[in-house]
Design a protein around this motif. Structure first.
Motif, mmCIF file in Angstrom:
data_model
loop_
_atom_site.group_PDB
_atom_site.id
_atom_site.type_symbol
_atom_site.label_atom_id
_atom_site.label_comp_id
_atom_site.label_asym_id
_atom_site.label_seq_id
_atom_site.Cartn_x
_atom_site.Cartn_y
_atom_site.Cartn_z
ATOM 1 N N ALA A 1 0.829 -1.203 0.000
ATOM 2 C CA ALA A 1 0.000 0.000 0.000
ATOM 3 C C ALA A 1 0.866 1.258 0.000
ATOM 4 N N ILE A 2 1.921 1.253 0.802
ATOM 5 C CA ILE A 2 2.826 2.398 0.835
ATOM 6 C C ILE A 2 3.491 2.602 -0.519
ATOM 7 N N ARG A 3 3.955 1.489 -1.114
ATOM 8 C CA ARG A 3 4.663 1.590 -2.397
ATOM 9 C C ARG A 3 3.746 2.125 -3.491
ATOM 10 N N VAL A 4 2.517 1.597 -3.581
ATOM 11 C CA VAL A 4 1.580 2.048 -4.607
ATOM 12 C C VAL A 4 1.211 3.512 -4.391
ATOM 13 N N SER A 5 1.123 3.925 -3.143
ATOM 14 C CA SER A 5 0.793 5.324 -2.860
ATOM 15 C C SER A 5 1.959 6.258 -3.149
ATOM 16 N N MET A 6 3.132 5.701 -3.448
ATOM 17 C CA MET A 6 4.353 6.488 -3.651
ATOM 18 C C MET A 6 4.698 7.317 -2.418
ATOM 19 N N GLY A 7 4.337 6.781 -1.254
ATOM 20 C CA GLY A 7 4.654 7.464 -0.012
ATOM 21 C C GLY A 7 3.677 8.563 0.357
ATOM 22 N N THR A 8 2.647 8.794 -0.469
ATOM 23 C CA THR A 8 1.683 9.851 -0.150
ATOM 24 C C THR A 8 0.821 9.493 1.055
ATOM 25 N N VAL A 9 0.854 8.219 1.483
ATOM 26 C CA VAL A 9 0.146 7.830 2.692
ATOM 27 C C VAL A 9 0.659 8.626 3.896
ATOM 28 N N PHE A 10 1.880 9.155 3.792
ATOM 29 C CA PHE A 10 2.443 9.955 4.876
ATOM 30 C C PHE A 10 2.034 11.422 4.787
ATOM 31 N N GLN A 11 1.417 11.811 3.691
ATOM 32 C CA GLN A 11 1.036 13.206 3.490
ATOM 33 C C GLN A 11 -0.395 13.491 3.929
ATOM 34 N N VAL A 12 -1.272 12.508 3.818
ATOM 35 C CA VAL A 12 -2.689 12.714 4.120
ATOM 36 C C VAL A 12 -2.969 12.229 5.543
ATOM 37 N N PRO A 13 -3.496 13.086 6.412
ATOM 38 C CA PRO A 13 -3.860 12.618 7.755
ATOM 39 C C PRO A 13 -4.878 11.483 7.662
ATOM 40 N N TRP A 14 -4.649 10.413 8.428
ATOM 41 C CA TRP A 14 -5.590 9.303 8.416
ATOM 42 C C TRP A 14 -5.579 8.600 9.762
ATOM 43 N N THR A 15 -6.659 7.893 10.024
ATOM 44 C CA THR A 15 -6.722 7.065 11.209
ATOM 45 C C THR A 15 -7.777 5.986 10.987
ATOM 46 N N ARG A 16 -7.851 5.063 11.942
ATOM 47 C CA ARG A 16 -8.799 3.950 11.839
ATOM 48 C C ARG A 16 -9.968 4.176 12.797
ATOM 49 N N LEU A 17 -11.173 4.007 12.284
ATOM 50 C CA LEU A 17 -12.366 4.117 13.099
ATOM 51 C C LEU A 17 -12.470 2.939 14.064
ATOM 52 N N ALA A 18 -13.015 3.177 15.245
ATOM 53 C CA ALA A 18 -13.157 2.108 16.232
ATOM 54 C C ALA A 18 -14.342 1.210 15.922
ATOM 55 N N SER A 19 -15.364 1.741 15.286
ATOM 56 C CA SER A 19 -16.534 0.940 14.945
ATOM 57 C C SER A 19 -17.124 1.434 13.626
ATOM 58 N N TRP A 20 -17.850 0.544 12.977
ATOM 59 C CA TRP A 20 -18.475 0.873 11.690
ATOM 60 C C TRP A 20 -19.668 -0.046 11.453
ATOM 61 N N PRO A 21 -20.792 0.515 11.028
ATOM 62 C CA PRO A 21 -21.024 1.902 10.603
ATOM 63 C C PRO A 21 -21.308 2.882 11.728
ATOM 64 N N GLY A 22 -21.034 2.487 12.971
ATOM 65 C CA GLY A 22 -21.225 3.412 14.081
ATOM 66 C C GLY A 22 -20.439 4.701 13.926
ATOM 67 N N GLY A 23 -19.335 4.641 13.190
ATOM 68 C CA GLY A 23 -18.528 5.832 12.969
ATOM 69 C C GLY A 23 -19.260 6.927 12.215
ATOM 70 N N ILE A 24 -20.332 6.581 11.517
ATOM 71 C CA ILE A 24 -21.105 7.601 10.799
ATOM 72 C C ILE A 24 -21.725 8.572 11.800
ATOM 73 N N ASP A 25 -22.185 8.067 12.948
ATOM 74 C CA ASP A 25 -22.720 8.956 13.981
ATOM 75 C C ASP A 25 -21.650 9.931 14.463
ATOM 76 N N GLN A 26 -20.425 9.457 14.568
ATOM 77 C CA GLN A 26 -19.322 10.318 14.992
ATOM 78 C C GLN A 26 -19.081 11.418 13.962
ATOM 79 N N LEU A 27 -19.154 11.072 12.680
ATOM 80 C CA LEU A 27 -19.004 12.074 11.627
ATOM 81 C C LEU A 27 -20.127 13.102 11.697
ATOM 82 N N HIS A 28 -21.346 12.649 11.943
ATOM 83 C CA HIS A 28 -22.468 13.577 12.088
ATOM 84 C C HIS A 28 -22.233 14.537 13.254
ATOM 85 N N GLU A 29 -21.745 14.014 14.369
ATOM 86 C CA GLU A 29 -21.487 14.852 15.537
ATOM 87 C C GLU A 29 -20.435 15.921 15.248
#
Length: 279
Positions: free
Chosen positions: A169-197
């Motif tokens: 994944a890192i190689r295909v992204s050409m290292g851009t995975v380090f440029q875009v802020p990202w994280t992993r949701l703790a639950s799904w689709p429960g995370g949609i409520d968090q986005l709404h909040e």
């Protein structure tokens, strides 16, 4: 103290190289890397972007041809820490260790940083991409690259989504995975409520009967938009679509009804980016 220490390498069975063994075993790496708090950066270009993002190397494995590039990247002092071991071996030795031809002759074992909270990741964000259960690391990397190119503010991945810091994944992204802020949701689709909040309108990319055209969304985009993209083949879960505020389709011709998920990310984020810039 110097920032790195060159260690000549001749024995593929050297016990110090445990981080680099059997990298072609996807099932092993997908569990082993997060558990040990490491990930593998492949090529000097990717290593450079990882270092620029503040990530720290555990060690580097490199062929003699690419050693000058690595030395330049690691130059300076170690700021009181131990120097980074740089194991130098011929390409055949590197291949015997990893099980594949090392791209551009360099690999680095990197300390995996702790993932930030969703709130911290989305602070100030207006355009967000959510990847639901994408299982192909190549698609995750390509999607991350598209997000970087289109100016997406942040990416969220669901609990079952493939690891953005997996080697491929890192190689295909050409290292851009380090440029875009990202994280992993703790639950799904429960995370949609968090986005709404957090004030986001959440749009599902899916081919539903009541879906609206991406053109319509781009013509009048919400102030804060999160677009959700589903796994290869099956697409988004029904409960995900039901929990979203809108269902959006990409207009297509030629009898084509869907795109590769990474292509869909590129198209949708380009359309909403253009609309956003024009406001």
């Amino acid at each position: 103290m110097p920032a790195y220490q060159i260690v000549p390498l001749t024995d593929p069975a050297d016990e110090r190289l445990a981080d680099y063994l059997r990298l072609t075993d996807v099932a092993l790496r997908s569990k082993h890397e997060p558990a040990k708090g490491l990930y593998i950066a492949e090529s000097s270009t990717v290593l450079e972007r990882a270092l620029a993002a503040g990530h720290r190397p555990r060690s580097v494995l490199v062929s003699p041809r690419w050693l000058p590039d690595v030395e330049e990247l690691l130059g300076g002092s170690s700021e009181g820490g131990e120097p980074v071991p740089v194991y130098v071996g011929e390409p055949a030795v590197l291949e015997a260790i990893t099980g594949f031809h090392v791209h551009r002759g360099a690999l680095a074992s990197m300390h995996r940083p702790a993932l930030p909270s969703v709130e911290r990741t989305l602070a100030g964000a207006r355009r967000v991409v959510v990847l639901e259960d994408i299982v192909d690391h190549t698609n995750v990397g390509a999607a991350m690259r598209a997000c970087a190119a289109m100016g997406v503010d942040a990416v969220l991945v669901t609990p079952s989504c493939a690891d953005p810091l997996y080697r491929r994944a890192i190689r295909v992204s050409m290292g851009t995975v380090f440029q875009v802020p990202w994280t992993r949701l703790a639950s799904w689709p429960g995370g949609i409520d968090q986005l709404h909040e957090l004030g986001f309108t959440v749009a599902a990319l899916a081919l539903d009967d009541d879906s609206v055209s991406l053109d319509d969304l781009a013509a009048d985009p919400p102030q804060k938009l999160a677009t959700v993209f589903g796994t290869e083949g099956d697409g988004l879960k029904r409960q995900t679509i039901a929990a979203c505020d809108a269902t959006v389709r990409i207009p297509m011709a030629g009898g084509v009804d869907s795109l590769n998920v990474a292509s869909a990310v590129a198209v949708a984020t380009w359309a909403t980016r253009v609309a956003d810039q024009g406001r």
